[in-house]
Design a protein around this motif. Structure first.
Motif, mmCIF file in Angstrom:
data_model
loop_
_atom_site.group_PDB
_atom_site.id
_atom_site.type_symbol
_atom_site.label_atom_id
_atom_site.label_comp_id
_atom_site.label_asym_id
_atom_site.label_seq_id
_atom_site.Cartn_x
_atom_site.Cartn_y
_atom_site.Cartn_z
ATOM 1 N N GLN A 3 0.828 -1.183 -0.014
ATOM 2 C CA GLN A 3 0.005 -0.084 -0.142
ATOM 3 C C GLN A 3 0.786 1.338 -0.176
ATOM 4 O OE1 GLN A 3 -2.580 -0.204 3.325
ATOM 5 N NE2 GLN A 3 -4.168 -1.511 2.013
ATOM 6 N N ALA A 4 1.929 1.259 0.821
ATOM 7 C CA ALA A 4 2.858 2.435 0.935
ATOM 8 C C ALA A 4 3.504 2.585 -0.431
ATOM 9 C CB ALA A 4 3.832 2.109 1.735
ATOM 10 N N PHE A 5 3.875 1.597 -1.424
ATOM 11 C CA PHE A 5 4.564 1.876 -2.533
ATOM 12 C C PHE A 5 3.549 2.536 -3.469
ATOM 13 C CE2 PHE A 5 5.118 0.544 -7.144
ATOM 14 C CZ PHE A 5 6.633 0.480 -6.915
ATOM 15 N N SER A 6 2.472 1.970 -3.811
ATOM 16 C CA SER A 6 1.409 2.909 -4.724
ATOM 17 C C SER A 6 1.124 4.245 -4.244
ATOM 18 C CB SER A 6 0.112 2.263 -4.627
ATOM 19 O OG SER A 6 0.299 0.777 -5.144
ATOM 20 N N LYS A 7 1.002 4.451 -2.868
ATOM 21 C CA LYS A 7 0.790 5.856 -2.429
ATOM 22 C C LYS A 7 1.927 6.767 -2.351
ATOM 23 C CE LYS A 7 -1.510 8.007 1.884
ATOM 24 N NZ LYS A 7 -1.997 7.726 3.202
ATOM 25 N N ILE A 8 2.955 6.413 -2.218
ATOM 26 C CA ILE A 8 4.117 7.064 -2.499
ATOM 27 C C ILE A 8 4.522 7.348 -3.712
ATOM 28 C CG2 ILE A 8 6.936 7.002 -2.447
ATOM 29 C CD1 ILE A 8 6.526 5.267 0.556
ATOM 30 N N VAL A 9 4.331 6.647 -4.681
ATOM 31 C CA VAL A 9 4.666 6.837 -6.143
ATOM 32 C C VAL A 9 3.586 7.894 -6.814
ATOM 33 C CG1 VAL A 9 4.302 5.872 -8.491
ATOM 34 C CG2 VAL A 9 5.747 4.670 -6.631
ATOM 35 N N GLY A 10 2.248 7.696 -6.149
ATOM 36 C CA GLY A 10 1.087 8.388 -6.710
ATOM 37 C C GLY A 10 1.455 9.899 -6.154
ATOM 38 N N ASN A 11 1.892 9.986 -4.793
ATOM 39 C CA ASN A 11 1.955 11.032 -4.242
ATOM 40 C C ASN A 11 3.201 11.967 -4.589
ATOM 41 O OD1 ASN A 11 -0.528 11.052 -2.774
ATOM 42 N ND2 ASN A 11 0.453 10.309 -1.027
ATOM 43 N N PHE A 12 4.325 11.337 -4.916
ATOM 44 C CA PHE A 12 5.660 11.992 -5.549
ATOM 45 C C PHE A 12 5.091 12.498 -6.959
ATOM 46 C CE2 PHE A 12 9.369 11.931 -8.006
ATOM 47 C CZ PHE A 12 10.210 12.485 -7.312
ATOM 48 N N GLY A 13 4.464 11.974 -7.888
ATOM 49 C CA GLY A 13 4.117 12.321 -9.205
ATOM 50 C C GLY A 13 3.091 13.581 -8.660
ATOM 51 N N ALA A 14 2.116 13.462 -8.002
ATOM 52 C CA ALA A 14 1.193 14.758 -7.662
ATOM 53 C C ALA A 14 2.100 15.896 -7.461
ATOM 54 C CB ALA A 14 0.096 14.174 -6.680
ATOM 55 N N TRP A 15 3.136 15.785 -6.322
ATOM 56 C CA TRP A 15 3.967 16.879 -5.700
ATOM 57 C C TRP A 15 4.624 17.553 -7.010
ATOM 58 C CZ3 TRP A 15 8.698 18.663 -6.025
ATOM 59 C CH2 TRP A 15 9.272 19.742 -5.046
ATOM 60 N N MET A 16 5.053 16.602 -7.831
ATOM 61 C CA MET A 16 5.837 17.318 -8.965
ATOM 62 C C MET A 16 5.113 17.909 -9.920
ATOM 63 S SD MET A 16 9.232 16.280 -8.693
ATOM 64 C CE MET A 16 9.549 17.098 -10.244
ATOM 65 N N GLU A 17 3.766 17.528 -10.018
ATOM 66 C CA GLU A 17 2.873 18.288 -10.920
ATOM 67 C C GLU A 17 2.409 19.474 -10.446
ATOM 68 O OE1 GLU A 17 -0.654 16.004 -11.437
ATOM 69 O OE2 GLU A 17 0.649 14.417 -12.731
ATOM 70 N N ARG A 18 2.635 19.664 -9.231
ATOM 71 C CA ARG A 18 2.197 20.925 -8.447
ATOM 72 C C ARG A 18 3.305 22.011 -8.332
ATOM 73 N NH1 ARG A 18 -0.041 17.285 -4.746
ATOM 74 N NH2 ARG A 18 1.703 17.996 -3.155
ATOM 75 N N ASN A 19 4.460 21.421 -8.358
ATOM 76 C CA ASN A 19 5.495 22.193 -8.158
ATOM 77 C C ASN A 19 6.881 22.187 -8.998
ATOM 78 O OD1 ASN A 19 5.141 22.805 -5.079
ATOM 79 N ND2 ASN A 19 4.810 20.801 -5.284
ATOM 80 N N SER A 20 6.416 22.150 -10.194
ATOM 81 C CA SER A 20 7.516 22.215 -11.455
ATOM 82 C C SER A 20 7.272 23.357 -12.484
ATOM 83 C CB SER A 20 7.571 20.721 -12.101
ATOM 84 O OG SER A 20 7.759 19.666 -11.323
ATOM 85 N N ALA A 21 6.693 24.363 -12.268
ATOM 86 C CA ALA A 21 6.457 25.492 -12.953
ATOM 87 C C ALA A 21 7.671 26.383 -12.840
ATOM 88 C CB ALA A 21 5.045 26.404 -12.846
ATOM 89 N N PRO A 22 8.131 27.084 -13.866
ATOM 90 C CA PRO A 22 9.461 28.099 -13.847
ATOM 91 C C PRO A 22 9.084 29.027 -12.379
ATOM 92 C CG PRO A 22 8.942 27.858 -16.080
ATOM 93 C CD PRO A 22 7.753 27.164 -15.026
ATOM 94 N N GLY A 23 10.121 29.141 -11.705
ATOM 95 C CA GLY A 23 9.758 30.310 -10.534
ATOM 96 C C GLY A 23 9.280 29.861 -9.439
ATOM 97 N N SER A 24 8.583 28.627 -9.421
ATOM 98 C CA SER A 24 8.352 28.033 -8.075
ATOM 99 C C SER A 24 9.317 27.761 -7.069
ATOM 100 C CB SER A 24 7.519 26.495 -8.384
ATOM 101 O OG SER A 24 7.316 25.854 -7.165
ATOM 102 N N PRO A 25 8.967 28.123 -5.710
ATOM 103 C CA PRO A 25 9.900 28.046 -4.744
ATOM 104 C C PRO A 25 10.532 26.469 -4.745
ATOM 105 C CG PRO A 25 8.100 29.281 -3.871
ATOM 106 C CD PRO A 25 7.724 28.618 -5.200
ATOM 107 N N ASN A 26 9.649 25.602 -5.052
ATOM 108 C CA ASN A 26 10.123 24.358 -4.789
ATOM 109 C C ASN A 26 10.970 23.630 -6.001
ATOM 110 O OD1 ASN A 26 9.096 23.056 -2.320
ATOM 111 N ND2 ASN A 26 7.146 23.767 -3.061
ATOM 112 N N THR A 27 11.258 24.688 -7.045
ATOM 113 C CA THR A 27 12.168 24.173 -8.351
ATOM 114 C C THR A 27 13.679 24.333 -7.488
ATOM 115 O OG1 THR A 27 12.319 26.780 -8.859
ATOM 116 C CG2 THR A 27 10.537 24.999 -9.776
ATOM 117 N N GLY A 28 13.826 24.848 -6.372
ATOM 118 C CA GLY A 28 15.080 24.631 -5.884
ATOM 119 C C GLY A 28 15.453 23.342 -5.482
#
Length: 371
Positions: free
Chosen positions: A115-140
């Motif tokens: 269960q952790a496997f699927s959750k971690i993979v899905g949430n990692f992808g979702a975080w990348m989708e939210r935090n990969s625009a140019p200028g986002s603080p998390n691009t550091g």
């Protein structure tokens, strides 16, 4: 000063530039080739061999081809000049991004769990989708999710960042928390940036002279689908002597600020790179390791003919399987997977600067018909 190159010191800057290049600072400062000012190339024209300097302002087409057009296609590169876009003056310390003083590295480790496997993979992808625009603080932040075989007992996340990035500790903490599963273990440490980016001990078996490996890659502009995640889980759970795995590497950020046609890198909208690999030492293990990674990759992209048709692949991890109809049944040629809409222009550059096809290999840029 520095360039946003990667952590594979044996390939050098030239190896990174050949296919575009990326590393821990790319989400913040762009791809390596975004800082390529000029290149000196020994070319083999019909009239003979000569050294040519190509830049943004002269012999622009040859310069453009070297901003992600792969190695060994147009000539022998003998020199690179690097300067960030918009940089002015002659002070070398102001022509490229500043080198961080220290790198902060965070390691988070989870016990391998279905269960952790699927959750971690899905949430990692979702975080990348939210935090990969140019200028986002998390691009550091430069995160890599390591998906290893069940028998290893763990799943791991590493995050690297400039230790002096404002609020970096909170940003890292929030990223780990966003994966939705409490790690069994976390560890943070700082090291001089130059040490962290030149240290050759990455944990692979053997050394650069004896190592045997197969690497396959894909760009992703969004998360894996649930079906793809289930396929990865199945392959990493099945009984095998192979100890391969997948790295899902953070991308995007400032890379996406450049238009797909401005350089030879077409996949500017990608937010992650997936690297499928197996590494081993003995020739007798070739068949098992090759079969394992090939079948994993084929099954993940089974809906599109065994290859990542939607986003393509990364030429710095060349994979001749993409040109093999036994493994690529999509009908989409390898050249489109690597270069997408930029391939016709690369072929025209090839015809101009290497009309006799002196520089060629299994995944070499092809001459246009009738050349």
């Amino acid at each position: 000063m520095t360039i946003p190159a990667g952590g594979c010191p044996e390939v050098g800057a030239g190896g990174h530039i050949a296919g575009g290049g990326y590393g821990p600072l790319s989400r913040r400062y762009g791809a390596v080739v975004d800082h390529l000012e000029a290149v000196e190339v020994v070319v083999a024209e019909r009239s003979g061999v000569r050294a040519v300097v190509a830049s943004r302002d002269q012999n622009h087409d040859l310069w453009w081809a070297h901003t992600g057009g792969g190695g060994g296609n147009f000539g022998v590169v003998t020199r690179y000049w690097l300067r960030s876009p918009g940089a002015t003056g002659t002070d070398p310390s102001r022509l490229l991004p500043p080198q961080p003083r220290e790198m902060l590295t965070c390691l988070a480790v989870w016990t391998w769990d279905d269960q952790a496997f699927s959750k971690i993979v899905g949430n990692f992808g979702a975080w990348m989708e939210r935090n990969s625009a140019p200028g986002s603080p998390n691009t550091g932040l430069y995160p890599i999710l390591h998906l290893k075989h069940r028998d290893t007992g763990t799943l791991e996340l590493t995050v690297q960042a400039d230790a002096d990035l404002p609020g970096v500790d909170r940003l890292v903490t929030d990223l780990v928390a966003a994966l939705g599963v409490e790690p069994a273990y976390t560890y943070r440490y700082k090291a001089p940036w130059s040490h962290a980016t030149t240290w050759p001990g990455l944990g692979q078996p053997g050394d650069v002279a004896t190592r045997r490996y197969k690497i396959k890659a894909a760009y992703l502009h969004r998360s894996f689908t649930p079906a793809q995640t289930a396929t990865i889980h199945r392959h990493l759970s099945e009984a095998t002597t192979v100890r391969g795995g997948i790295q899902i590497i953070g991308y995007g950020g400032q890379v996406a600020a450049v238009a797909p046609e401005a350089t030879a890198i077409a996949q500017r909208g990608a937010i992650m790179k997936a690297v499928y690999s197996s590494l081993w030492l003995e020739p007798g293990d070739d068949a098992a390791n090759l079969a394992w990674v090939r079948e994993l990759y084929r099954d993940v992209y089974s809906a599109t003919g065994g290859v990542p048709v939607e986003d393509g692949s990364y030429i710095n991890y060349p994979d001749v399987d993409l040109a093999d109809p036994a493994w690529n049944t999509s009908g989409v040629p390898w050249s489109t997977l690597y270069y997408q809409g930029n391939y016709p222009r690369l072929r025209r550059v090839k015809a101009r600067w290497d009309p006799r096809n002196v520089f060629t290999h299994a995944l070499g840029i092809e001459l246009p018909p009738g050349t």
